[in-house]
Design an enzyme around this catalytic site. Structure first.
Site, PDB file in Angstrom:
ATOM      1  N   HIS A  57     -17.864  17.280 -27.633  1.00  0.00           N
ATOM      2  CA  HIS A  57     -17.138  17.149 -28.891  1.00  0.00           C
ATOM      3  C   HIS A  57     -15.645  17.397 -28.689  1.00  0.00           C
ATOM      4  O   HIS A  57     -15.220  17.975 -27.692  1.00  0.00           O
ATOM      5  CB  HIS A  57     -17.678  18.124 -29.947  1.00  0.00           C
ATOM      6  CG  HIS A  57     -17.422  19.572 -29.622  1.00  0.00           C
ATOM      7  ND1 HIS A  57     -18.119  20.249 -28.649  1.00  0.00           N
ATOM      8  CD2 HIS A  57     -16.547  20.471 -30.160  1.00  0.00           C
ATOM      9  CE1 HIS A  57     -17.694  21.506 -28.590  1.00  0.00           C
ATOM     10  NE2 HIS A  57     -16.734  21.655 -29.489  1.00  0.00           N
ATOM     11  N   ASP A  94     -12.617  19.212 -30.988  1.00  0.00           N
ATOM     12  CA  ASP A  94     -12.617  20.187 -32.079  1.00  0.00           C
ATOM     13  C   ASP A  94     -12.115  19.595 -33.389  1.00  0.00           C
ATOM     14  O   ASP A  94     -11.037  19.012 -33.454  1.00  0.00           O
ATOM     15  CB  ASP A  94     -11.741  21.398 -31.713  1.00  0.00           C
ATOM     16  CG  ASP A  94     -12.401  22.297 -30.685  1.00  0.00           C
ATOM     17  OD1 ASP A  94     -13.638  22.309 -30.607  1.00  0.00           O
ATOM     18  OD2 ASP A  94     -11.663  22.990 -29.955  1.00  0.00           O
ATOM     19  N   HIS A 121     -15.040  18.511 -24.868  1.00  0.00           N
ATOM     20  CA  HIS A 121     -15.548  19.610 -24.043  1.00  0.00           C
ATOM     21  C   HIS A 121     -16.996  19.915 -24.406  1.00  0.00           C
ATOM     22  O   HIS A 121     -17.494  19.516 -25.464  1.00  0.00           O
ATOM     23  CB  HIS A 121     -14.667  20.862 -24.138  1.00  0.00           C
ATOM     24  CG  HIS A 121     -14.463  21.372 -25.525  1.00  0.00           C
ATOM     25  ND1 HIS A 121     -13.611  20.786 -26.433  1.00  0.00           N
ATOM     26  CD2 HIS A 121     -14.996  22.438 -26.176  1.00  0.00           C
ATOM     27  CE1 HIS A 121     -13.619  21.445 -27.568  1.00  0.00           C
ATOM     28  NE2 HIS A 121     -14.470  22.456 -27.449  1.00  0.00           N
ATOM     29  N   ARG A 153     -10.767  32.728 -29.522  1.00  0.00           N
ATOM     30  CA  ARG A 153     -10.097  31.428 -29.518  1.00  0.00           C
ATOM     31  C   ARG A 153      -9.060  31.326 -30.616  1.00  0.00           C
ATOM     32  O   ARG A 153      -9.304  31.741 -31.760  1.00  0.00           O
ATOM     33  CB  ARG A 153     -11.120  30.302 -29.687  1.00  0.00           C
ATOM     34  CG  ARG A 153     -10.537  28.904 -29.437  1.00  0.00           C
ATOM     35  CD  ARG A 153     -11.531  27.830 -29.813  1.00  0.00           C
ATOM     36  NE  ARG A 153     -11.658  27.706 -31.267  1.00  0.00           N
ATOM     37  CZ  ARG A 153     -12.624  27.019 -31.869  1.00  0.00           C
ATOM     38  NH1 ARG A 153     -13.566  26.445 -31.164  1.00  0.00           N
ATOM     39  NH2 ARG A 153     -12.646  26.941 -33.186  1.00  0.00           N
TER      40      ARG A 153
END
Length: 287
Positions: free
Chosen positions: A99, A101, A236, A250
């Site tokens: 995917h 983000d 990723h 993150r």
């Protein structure tokens, strides 16, 4: 470790990825940031090794050098630091599907910065794929078709959160000018200029093609490593091959509006009575 040291750079794979030693993100200079930014544009994902002492404040400050930091709409956040999202394998933090983000936003994030703070004894690697190389490896007729299409990106989490956006299937990077394929399994629902069956078939081909190993890198984390990836040109995949705990923190940098060629066709209009039976997990809309 100080920023006065000459950074050492190691390429992770032929397709993308560079690992940097000799930079401390707690004391990052303008020169050090400019070096990392150049590496990011050249290699799509950059790993800054050995950041075991990285503070939340420095993590946030680093993210703000790229742009405005996002406050995520539904993921858990670090206490006292709402800019930092917690990625916890014990709390829904295993996303083992390729995917990009948050492409369901009108302005998806331009970058993500992930700091790994706890790892299982083995496993838990992450893979990235270079969507510029994917686009460039397609045949000229296929590139020509894709340049004239858009895609609908959708997320629905019960009644809590819904978002939808339409983006070019091929986007142009605002800093490098390179074209990249911009669809992904997790959020791309369909290509509205095509019938739904045509869309499913084309997207399935593009997903499988973009996941080819020749376009990827795989990174074996160490506690303290930081990854910065250009969300405009990568996908990723967090490999779910472990039984221990994997935790990260993150930051996501808010994005620009994806741009590419204007669509060359109107949205497809289904014939009266035409039905569609979804073949794909994220084919969440029907005509």
């Amino acid at each position: 470790m100080t920023t006065s040291l000459v950074p050492q750079v190691r390429l992770v794979a032929g397709a993308l990825g560079a690992e940097v030693h000799g930079i401390d993100l707690n004391t990052l200079t303008d020169e050090g940031f400019a070096h990392l930014h150049r590496l990011l544009l050249a290699h799509q994902v950059v790993f800054v090794a050995g950041q075991t002492a990285l503070t939340p404040q420095a993590h946030i400050a680093f993210g703000r050098r790229f742009g405005e930091v996002e406050l995520h709409p539904y993921l858990p956040r670090l206490a006292g630091h709402p800019e930092i999202v917690l990625i916890d394998s014990e709390d829904g933090g295993k996303v083992d599907v390729w995917h990009t983000d948050m492409t369901f936003h009108q302005s998806p994030p331009i970058a993500s910065i992930l700091h790994l703070v706890q790892l299982p004894e083995t496993g838990g690697d992450t893979m990235w794929t270079n969507q510029c190389k994917v686009y460039e490896a397609l045949s000229a007729p296929m590139r020509d078709l894709l340049d004239g299409l858009t895609a609908i990106h959708v997320i629905r989490i019960g009644t809590e959160f819904t978002s939808r956006a339409e983006h070019p299937v091929v986007r142009v990077h605002p800093e490098t000018g390179r074209r990249s394929l911009y669809v992904n399994r997790l959020f791309t629902s369909h290509i509205p200029q095509l019938s739904r069956n045509e869309s499913d078939a084309l997207l399935e081909y593009l997903f499988a093609f973009s996941e080819g190993p020749q376009f990827t890198c795989r990174y074996r984390w160490r506690v303290g490593d930081v990854a910065i990836w250009d969300n405009r040109v990568t996908q990723h995949y967090a490999i779910n091959d472990y039984t221990g705990v994997r935790r990260g923190q993150r930051i996501t940098v808010l994005g620009d509006h994806p741009t590419g060629d204007a669509p060359r066709w109107e949205h497809y209009v289904a014939a009266p009575g035409q039905r569609y039976w979804p073949d794909r997990v994220n084919a969440v809309e029907s005509y």
